[in-house]
Design a protein around this motif. Structure first.
Motif, PDB file in Angstrom:
ATOM      1  N   VAL A 197      86.170 -18.359 -56.174  1.00 31.65           N
ATOM      2  CA  VAL A 197      85.972 -19.619 -55.451  1.00 31.65           C
ATOM      3  C   VAL A 197      86.775 -20.752 -56.076  1.00 31.65           C
ATOM      4  O   VAL A 197      87.428 -21.527 -55.375  1.00 31.65           O
ATOM      5  N   THR A 198      86.766 -20.851 -57.403  1.00 34.52           N
ATOM      6  CA  THR A 198      87.497 -21.926 -58.083  1.00 34.52           C
ATOM      7  C   THR A 198      88.986 -21.837 -57.799  1.00 34.52           C
ATOM      8  O   THR A 198      89.636 -22.848 -57.530  1.00 34.52           O
ATOM      9  N   GLY A 199      89.522 -20.629 -57.832  1.00 34.03           N
ATOM     10  CA  GLY A 199      90.945 -20.438 -57.531  1.00 34.03           C
ATOM     11  C   GLY A 199      91.288 -20.808 -56.097  1.00 34.03           C
ATOM     12  O   GLY A 199      92.345 -21.387 -55.830  1.00 34.03           O
ATOM     13  N   LEU A 200      90.397 -20.487 -55.155  1.00 33.85           N
ATOM     14  CA  LEU A 200      90.639 -20.849 -53.758  1.00 33.85           C
ATOM     15  C   LEU A 200      90.581 -22.357 -53.560  1.00 33.85           C
ATOM     16  O   LEU A 200      91.359 -22.924 -52.778  1.00 33.85           O
ATOM     17  N   CYS A 201      89.678 -23.025 -54.271  1.00 30.28           N
ATOM     18  CA  CYS A 201      89.613 -24.494 -54.193  1.00 30.28           C
ATOM     19  C   CYS A 201      90.905 -25.100 -54.740  1.00 30.28           C
ATOM     20  O   CYS A 201      91.439 -26.061 -54.171  1.00 30.28           O
ATOM     21  N   ASP A 202      91.414 -24.524 -55.829  1.00 30.43           N
ATOM     22  CA  ASP A 202      92.695 -24.983 -56.378  1.00 30.43           C
ATOM     23  C   ASP A 202      93.829 -24.754 -55.383  1.00 30.43           C
ATOM     24  O   ASP A 202      94.728 -25.580 -55.255  1.00 30.43           O
ATOM     25  N   ARG A 221      93.718 -27.527 -52.695  1.00 34.73           N
ATOM     26  CA  ARG A 221      94.279 -28.781 -53.221  1.00 34.73           C
ATOM     27  C   ARG A 221      95.786 -28.692 -53.354  1.00 34.73           C
ATOM     28  O   ARG A 221      96.512 -29.624 -52.988  1.00 34.73           O
ATOM     29  N   ALA A 222      96.292 -27.572 -53.857  1.00 38.50           N
ATOM     30  CA  ALA A 222      97.734 -27.408 -54.051  1.00 38.50           C
ATOM     31  C   ALA A 222      98.476 -27.416 -52.713  1.00 38.50           C
ATOM     32  O   ALA A 222      99.551 -28.013 -52.598  1.00 38.50           O
ATOM     33  N   ARG A 223      97.912 -26.784 -51.691  1.00 38.61           N
ATOM     34  CA  ARG A 223      98.573 -26.756 -50.377  1.00 38.61           C
ATOM     35  C   ARG A 223      98.602 -28.141 -49.741  1.00 38.61           C
ATOM     36  O   ARG A 223      99.572 -28.501 -49.096  1.00 38.61           O
ATOM     37  N   LEU A 224      97.533 -28.902 -49.921  1.00 42.09           N
ATOM     38  CA  LEU A 224      97.528 -30.270 -49.389  1.00 42.09           C
ATOM     39  C   LEU A 224      98.576 -31.119 -50.083  1.00 42.09           C
ATOM     40  O   LEU A 224      99.293 -31.888 -49.434  1.00 42.09           O
ATOM     41  N   GLU A 225      98.672 -30.996 -51.389  1.00 42.32           N
ATOM     42  CA  GLU A 225      99.638 -31.796 -52.143  1.00 42.32           C
ATOM     43  C   GLU A 225     101.073 -31.348 -51.879  1.00 42.32           C
ATOM     44  O   GLU A 225     101.971 -32.171 -51.757  1.00 42.32           O
ATOM     45  N   ALA A 226     101.299 -30.039 -51.770  1.00 39.58           N
ATOM     46  CA  ALA A 226     102.656 -29.522 -51.590  1.00 39.58           C
ATOM     47  C   ALA A 226     103.227 -29.847 -50.212  1.00 39.58           C
ATOM     48  O   ALA A 226     104.407 -30.163 -50.084  1.00 39.58           O
ATOM     49  N   ARG A 231      88.500 -32.644 -49.323  1.00 35.82           N
ATOM     50  CA  ARG A 231      88.153 -34.065 -49.187  1.00 35.82           C
ATOM     51  C   ARG A 231      88.541 -34.845 -50.432  1.00 35.82           C
ATOM     52  O   ARG A 231      89.031 -35.968 -50.346  1.00 35.82           O
ATOM     53  N   ARG A 232      88.311 -34.250 -51.595  1.00 37.29           N
ATOM     54  CA  ARG A 232      88.679 -34.922 -52.842  1.00 37.29           C
ATOM     55  C   ARG A 232      90.194 -35.092 -52.959  1.00 37.29           C
ATOM     56  O   ARG A 232      90.657 -36.004 -53.631  1.00 37.29           O
ATOM     57  N   ALA A 233      90.947 -34.209 -52.304  1.00 38.36           N
ATOM     58  CA  ALA A 233      92.412 -34.300 -52.315  1.00 38.36           C
ATOM     59  C   ALA A 233      92.927 -35.139 -51.151  1.00 38.36           C
ATOM     60  O   ALA A 233      94.135 -35.233 -50.938  1.00 38.36           O
ATOM     61  N   GLY A 234      92.020 -35.725 -50.363  1.00 42.99           N
ATOM     62  CA  GLY A 234      92.426 -36.586 -49.259  1.00 42.99           C
ATOM     63  C   GLY A 234      92.669 -35.863 -47.951  1.00 42.99           C
ATOM     64  O   GLY A 234      93.323 -36.397 -47.061  1.00 42.99           O
ATOM     65  N   GLY A 235      92.151 -34.656 -47.809  1.00 47.13           N
ATOM     66  CA  GLY A 235      92.360 -33.891 -46.577  1.00 47.13           C
ATOM     67  C   GLY A 235      91.075 -33.276 -46.081  1.00 47.13           C
ATOM     68  O   GLY A 235      89.976 -33.737 -46.397  1.00 47.13           O
ATOM     69  N   ARG A 236      91.225 -32.210 -45.315  1.00 41.18           N
ATOM     70  CA  ARG A 236      90.072 -31.477 -44.794  1.00 41.18           C
ATOM     71  C   ARG A 236      90.527 -30.060 -44.451  1.00 41.18           C
ATOM     72  O   ARG A 236      91.713 -29.781 -44.443  1.00 41.18           O
ATOM     73  N   ILE A 237      89.563 -29.192 -44.169  1.00 46.54           N
ATOM     74  CA  ILE A 237      89.919 -27.849 -43.741  1.00 46.54           C
ATOM     75  C   ILE A 237      89.532 -27.674 -42.279  1.00 46.54           C
ATOM     76  O   ILE A 237      88.644 -28.343 -41.762  1.00 46.54           O
ATOM     77  N   ARG A 238      90.247 -26.777 -41.632  1.00 46.00           N
ATOM     78  CA  ARG A 238      89.970 -26.419 -40.235  1.00 46.00           C
ATOM     79  C   ARG A 238      89.829 -24.903 -40.203  1.00 46.00           C
ATOM     80  O   ARG A 238      90.632 -24.197 -40.809  1.00 46.00           O
ATOM     81  N   LEU A 239      88.817 -24.408 -39.511  1.00 46.32           N
ATOM     82  CA  LEU A 239      88.568 -22.971 -39.454  1.00 46.32           C
ATOM     83  C   LEU A 239      89.338 -22.326 -38.314  1.00 46.32           C
ATOM     84  O   LEU A 239      89.424 -22.880 -37.220  1.00 46.32           O
ATOM     85  N   ARG A 240      89.887 -21.152 -38.602  1.00 48.66           N
ATOM     86  CA  ARG A 240      90.561 -20.358 -37.579  1.00 48.66           C
ATOM     87  C   ARG A 240      89.813 -19.034 -37.458  1.00 48.66           C
ATOM     88  O   ARG A 240      89.525 -18.389 -38.447  1.00 48.66           O
TER      89      ARG A 240
END
Length: 128
Positions: free
Chosen positions: A31-36, A39-44, A76-85
């Motif tokens: 879970v921690t790795g997926l959260c990272d 965040r990395a995808r939002l920033e990149a 949310r902490r990285a300034g974004g959100r997720i959308r489910l597919r």
């Protein structure tokens, strides 16, 4: 030599959401790795949304709810959100049951007609 500007909208990578494919079962250690990753995808990408493909998560349960809640919090902490597919209908019902609302890809918002749908007027209907 010069070239004419192409017609249409420009292709902008920052506007294309990143996709994270989730394959289950997901262990608590992952879970921690997926959260990272979120965040990395939002920033990149500079996008505000990460699409999480949840079709391969397997049967929905509280561990899946916990995972999605943590991913949403990380986004949310990285300034974004997720959308489910591709969520399973049972997962969608479970998320509603616990009070978590997620944006679902391709789902039409409530109280808005689907694109291309027009209301038909029958003869004799009262005008509004």
């Amino acid at each position: 030599m010069s070239y004419a500007r192409p017609s249409g909208l420009p292709i902008v990578d920052a506007m294309t959401p990143a996709v994270l494919v989730l394959v289950g079962p997901v262990t608590r250690d992952e879970v921690t790795g997926l959260c990272d990753d979120v965040r990395a995808r939002l920033e990149a990408t500079g996008a505000s949304v990460v699409v999480c493909d949840v079709g391969g998560l397997g049967p929905p349960g509280l561990s899946v709810v916990d995972l999605l809640a943590r991913l949403q919090l990380a986004a949310r902490r990285a300034g974004g959100r997720i959308r489910l597919r591709d969520p399973d209908p049972a997962l969608h019902a479970l998320l509603d049951l616990v009070g978590l609302r997620f944006e679902v890809e391709g789902k039409v918002e409530e109280r808005e007609p689907a694109l291309g749908v027009q209301e038909a007027v029958e003869p004799g209907d009262a005008a509004l």
